[in-house]
Scaffold this motif. Sequence first.
Motif, PDB file in Angstrom:
ATOM      1  N   GLU A 276      55.370  32.378 -25.306  1.00 15.30           N
ATOM      2  CA  GLU A 276      54.409  31.329 -25.665  1.00 15.30           C
ATOM      3  C   GLU A 276      53.138  31.424 -24.829  1.00 15.30           C
ATOM      4  OE1 GLU A 276      54.543  29.163 -28.318  1.00 15.30           O
ATOM      5  OE2 GLU A 276      56.230  30.474 -28.811  1.00 15.30           O
ATOM      6  N   SER A 277      53.277  31.700 -23.540  1.00 12.48           N
ATOM      7  CA  SER A 277      52.092  31.793 -22.683  1.00 12.48           C
ATOM      8  C   SER A 277      51.246  33.008 -23.045  1.00 12.48           C
ATOM      9  CB  SER A 277      52.488  31.814 -21.200  1.00 12.48           C
ATOM     10  OG  SER A 277      53.251  32.961 -20.891  1.00 12.48           O
ATOM     11  N   ASN A 278      51.868  34.075 -23.525  1.00 11.28           N
ATOM     12  CA  ASN A 278      51.113  35.246 -23.975  1.00 11.28           C
ATOM     13  C   ASN A 278      50.173  34.898 -25.123  1.00 11.28           C
ATOM     14  OD1 ASN A 278      51.765  37.284 -22.222  1.00 11.28           O
ATOM     15  ND2 ASN A 278      53.324  38.192 -23.534  1.00 11.28           N
ATOM     16  N   LYS A 279      50.598  33.989 -25.989  1.00  9.00           N
ATOM     17  CA  LYS A 279      49.758  33.582 -27.121  1.00  9.00           C
ATOM     18  C   LYS A 279      48.465  32.948 -26.641  1.00  9.00           C
ATOM     19  CE  LYS A 279      53.723  32.884 -30.138  1.00  9.00           C
ATOM     20  NZ  LYS A 279      54.548  31.882 -30.831  1.00  9.00           N
ATOM     21  N   VAL A 280      48.507  32.255 -25.524  1.00  7.29           N
ATOM     22  CA  VAL A 280      47.319  31.619 -24.946  1.00  7.29           C
ATOM     23  C   VAL A 280      46.491  32.635 -24.172  1.00  7.29           C
ATOM     24  CG1 VAL A 280      46.513  29.876 -23.300  1.00  7.29           C
ATOM     25  CG2 VAL A 280      48.449  29.368 -24.807  1.00  7.29           C
ATOM     26  N   LEU A 281      47.118  33.372 -23.290  1.00  5.66           N
ATOM     27  CA  LEU A 281      46.394  34.269 -22.392  1.00  5.66           C
ATOM     28  C   LEU A 281      45.824  35.491 -23.102  1.00  5.66           C
ATOM     29  CD1 LEU A 281      48.766  34.015 -19.315  1.00  5.66           C
ATOM     30  CD2 LEU A 281      46.641  32.761 -19.743  1.00  5.66           C
ATOM     31  N   ALA A 282      46.417  35.902 -24.213  1.00  5.59           N
ATOM     32  CA  ALA A 282      45.924  37.062 -24.959  1.00  5.59           C
ATOM     33  C   ALA A 282      44.539  36.830 -25.551  1.00  5.59           C
ATOM     34  CB  ALA A 282      46.908  37.441 -26.058  1.00  5.59           C
ATOM     35  N   ASN A 283      44.110  35.583 -25.620  1.00  6.64           N
ATOM     36  CA  ASN A 283      42.790  35.262 -26.184  1.00  6.64           C
ATOM     37  C   ASN A 283      41.643  35.482 -25.204  1.00  6.64           C
ATOM     38  OD1 ASN A 283      43.688  34.423 -28.790  1.00  6.64           O
ATOM     39  ND2 ASN A 283      44.457  32.559 -27.846  1.00  6.64           N
ATOM     40  N   PHE A 284      41.951  35.779 -23.949  1.00  5.29           N
ATOM     41  CA  PHE A 284      40.896  35.945 -22.952  1.00  5.29           C
ATOM     42  C   PHE A 284      40.202  37.302 -23.099  1.00  5.29           C
ATOM     43  CE2 PHE A 284      42.852  32.329 -21.095  1.00  5.29           C
ATOM     44  CZ  PHE A 284      41.821  31.701 -20.406  1.00  5.29           C
ATOM     45  N   PRO A 285      38.872  37.302 -22.963  1.00 13.73           N
ATOM     46  CA  PRO A 285      38.147  38.574 -23.000  1.00 13.73           C
ATOM     47  C   PRO A 285      38.678  39.525 -21.923  1.00 13.73           C
ATOM     48  CG  PRO A 285      36.610  36.736 -23.073  1.00 13.73           C
ATOM     49  CD  PRO A 285      37.983  36.161 -22.787  1.00 13.73           C
ATOM     50  N   GLY A 286      38.862  40.780 -22.306  1.00  5.52           N
ATOM     51  CA  GLY A 286      39.333  41.787 -21.373  1.00  5.52           C
ATOM     52  C   GLY A 286      40.841  41.948 -21.335  1.00  5.52           C
ATOM     53  N   PHE A 287      41.572  41.034 -21.977  1.00  5.29           N
ATOM     54  CA  PHE A 287      43.035  41.113 -21.992  1.00  5.29           C
ATOM     55  C   PHE A 287      43.471  42.365 -22.753  1.00  5.29           C
ATOM     56  CE2 PHE A 287      47.151  40.432 -23.950  1.00  5.29           C
ATOM     57  CZ  PHE A 287      47.909  39.882 -22.933  1.00  5.29           C
ATOM     58  N   ILE A 288      44.405  43.120 -22.168  1.00  2.00           N
ATOM     59  CA  ILE A 288      44.976  44.286 -22.854  1.00  2.00           C
ATOM     60  C   ILE A 288      46.442  44.026 -23.169  1.00  2.00           C
ATOM     61  CG2 ILE A 288      45.568  46.735 -22.666  1.00  2.00           C
ATOM     62  CD1 ILE A 288      43.028  47.031 -20.905  1.00  2.00           C
ATOM     63  N   SER A 289      47.236  43.682 -22.156  1.00  2.00           N
ATOM     64  CA  SER A 289      48.655  43.407 -22.410  1.00  2.00           C
ATOM     65  C   SER A 289      49.264  42.637 -21.248  1.00  2.00           C
ATOM     66  CB  SER A 289      49.443  44.702 -22.632  1.00  2.00           C
ATOM     67  OG  SER A 289      49.564  45.420 -21.420  1.00  2.00           O
ATOM     68  N   ARG A 290      50.406  42.034 -21.533  1.00  4.29           N
ATOM     69  CA  ARG A 290      51.184  41.305 -20.532  1.00  4.29           C
ATOM     70  C   ARG A 290      52.641  41.458 -20.948  1.00  4.29           C
ATOM     71  NH1 ARG A 290      52.298  35.530 -20.326  1.00  4.29           N
ATOM     72  NH2 ARG A 290      52.654  34.843 -18.189  1.00  4.29           N
ATOM     73  N   LYS A 291      53.444  42.068 -20.072  1.00  6.54           N
ATOM     74  CA  LYS A 291      54.828  42.391 -20.424  1.00  6.54           C
ATOM     75  C   LYS A 291      55.799  41.878 -19.367  1.00  6.54           C
ATOM     76  CE  LYS A 291      53.313  46.555 -22.691  1.00  6.54           C
ATOM     77  NZ  LYS A 291      52.712  47.799 -22.343  1.00  6.54           N
ATOM     78  N   PHE A 292      56.971  41.470 -19.845  1.00  2.00           N
ATOM     79  CA  PHE A 292      58.072  41.065 -18.980  1.00  2.00           C
ATOM     80  C   PHE A 292      59.144  42.129 -19.105  1.00  2.00           C
ATOM     81  CE2 PHE A 292      62.135  38.603 -18.626  1.00  2.00           C
ATOM     82  CZ  PHE A 292      62.064  38.392 -17.259  1.00  2.00           C
ATOM     83  N   LEU A 293      59.508  42.743 -17.989  1.00  2.00           N
ATOM     84  CA  LEU A 293      60.454  43.854 -17.991  1.00  2.00           C
ATOM     85  C   LEU A 293      61.693  43.514 -17.176  1.00  2.00           C
ATOM     86  CD1 LEU A 293      57.831  46.626 -17.161  1.00  2.00           C
ATOM     87  CD2 LEU A 293      58.623  45.948 -19.436  1.00  2.00           C
ATOM     88  N   LYS A 294      62.838  44.014 -17.642  1.00  2.00           N
ATOM     89  CA  LYS A 294      64.084  43.873 -16.891  1.00  2.00           C
ATOM     90  C   LYS A 294      64.630  45.273 -16.650  1.00  2.00           C
ATOM     91  CE  LYS A 294      68.647  41.729 -16.918  1.00  2.00           C
ATOM     92  NZ  LYS A 294      69.582  40.852 -17.650  1.00  2.00           N
ATOM     93  N   SER A 295      64.890  45.587 -15.399  1.00  2.00           N
ATOM     94  CA  SER A 295      65.413  46.887 -15.018  1.00  2.00           C
ATOM     95  C   SER A 295      66.914  46.950 -15.271  1.00  2.00           C
ATOM     96  CB  SER A 295      65.123  47.129 -13.533  1.00  2.00           C
ATOM     97  OG  SER A 295      65.705  48.336 -13.107  1.00  2.00           O
ATOM     98  N   THR A 296      67.428  48.156 -15.312  1.00  2.00           N
ATOM     99  CA  THR A 296      68.876  48.331 -15.467  1.00  2.00           C
ATOM    100  C   THR A 296      69.638  47.778 -14.271  1.00  2.00           C
ATOM    101  OG1 THR A 296      68.693  50.567 -14.575  1.00  2.00           O
ATOM    102  CG2 THR A 296      68.683  50.349 -16.968  1.00  2.00           C
ATOM    103  N   ASP A 297      68.950  47.603 -13.118  1.00  2.00           N
ATOM    104  CA  ASP A 297      69.614  47.017 -11.948  1.00  2.00           C
ATOM    105  C   ASP A 297      69.550  45.492 -11.946  1.00  2.00           C
ATOM    106  OD1 ASP A 297      67.033  46.335 -11.101  1.00  2.00           O
ATOM    107  OD2 ASP A 297      67.041  47.690  -9.370  1.00  2.00           O
ATOM    108  N   GLY A 298      68.947  44.901 -13.016  1.00  2.00           N
ATOM    109  CA  GLY A 298      68.891  43.452 -13.131  1.00  2.00           C
ATOM    110  C   GLY A 298      67.653  42.814 -12.543  1.00  2.00           C
ATOM    111  N   SER A 299      66.760  43.594 -11.956  1.00  2.00           N
ATOM    112  CA  SER A 299      65.527  43.023 -11.400  1.00  2.00           C
ATOM    113  C   SER A 299      64.493  42.843 -12.513  1.00  2.00           C
ATOM    114  CB  SER A 299      64.988  43.906 -10.276  1.00  2.00           C
ATOM    115  OG  SER A 299      64.639  45.185 -10.766  1.00  2.00           O
ATOM    116  N   TYR A 300      63.513  41.972 -12.254  1.00  2.00           N
ATOM    117  CA  TYR A 300      62.503  41.635 -13.247  1.00  2.00           C
ATOM    118  C   TYR A 300      61.111  41.967 -12.725  1.00  2.00           C
ATOM    119  CZ  TYR A 300      66.326  38.748 -14.995  1.00  2.00           C
ATOM    120  OH  TYR A 300      67.535  38.300 -15.458  1.00  2.00           O
ATOM    121  N   ARG A 301      60.222  42.307 -13.673  1.00  2.00           N
ATOM    122  CA  ARG A 301      58.841  42.635 -13.311  1.00  2.00           C
ATOM    123  C   ARG A 301      57.929  42.178 -14.442  1.00  2.00           C
ATOM    124  NH1 ARG A 301      57.926  48.321 -10.755  1.00  2.00           N
ATOM    125  NH2 ARG A 301      58.435  47.066  -8.954  1.00  2.00           N
TER     126      ARG A 301
END
Length: 91
Positions: A21-46
């Motif tokens: 949901e927050s991506n829908k708001v922030l993606a409208n900003f000039p200069g925005f390229i991408s925003r990703k949420f990642l989960k590693s195989t070890d369970g950590s998040y980035r």
Amino acid sequence: MIADVQLKDGAEDDFKNWFSESNKVLANFPGFISRKFLKSTDGSYRIVVEHESKETFIKMHNSPEHEKLHPQGHSYMSEPPQRKTYTVAAE
């Protein structure tokens, strides 16, 4: 910008919904390229955020929209995100 995040137990699904949901708001900003949420195989998040420049990222980060979204995202975390900022040279 890359941030390693620690989520509270049981908060992953709620965080993913908030992130989407927050991506829908922030993606409208000039200069925005991408925003990703990642989960590693070890369970950590980035989180990885790409902007055209440091300046466009800072404008988005200092916006009223981000100020509103930021505390809600942190409510799912067990500690503040560990941020790292990178710049990529033009090819």
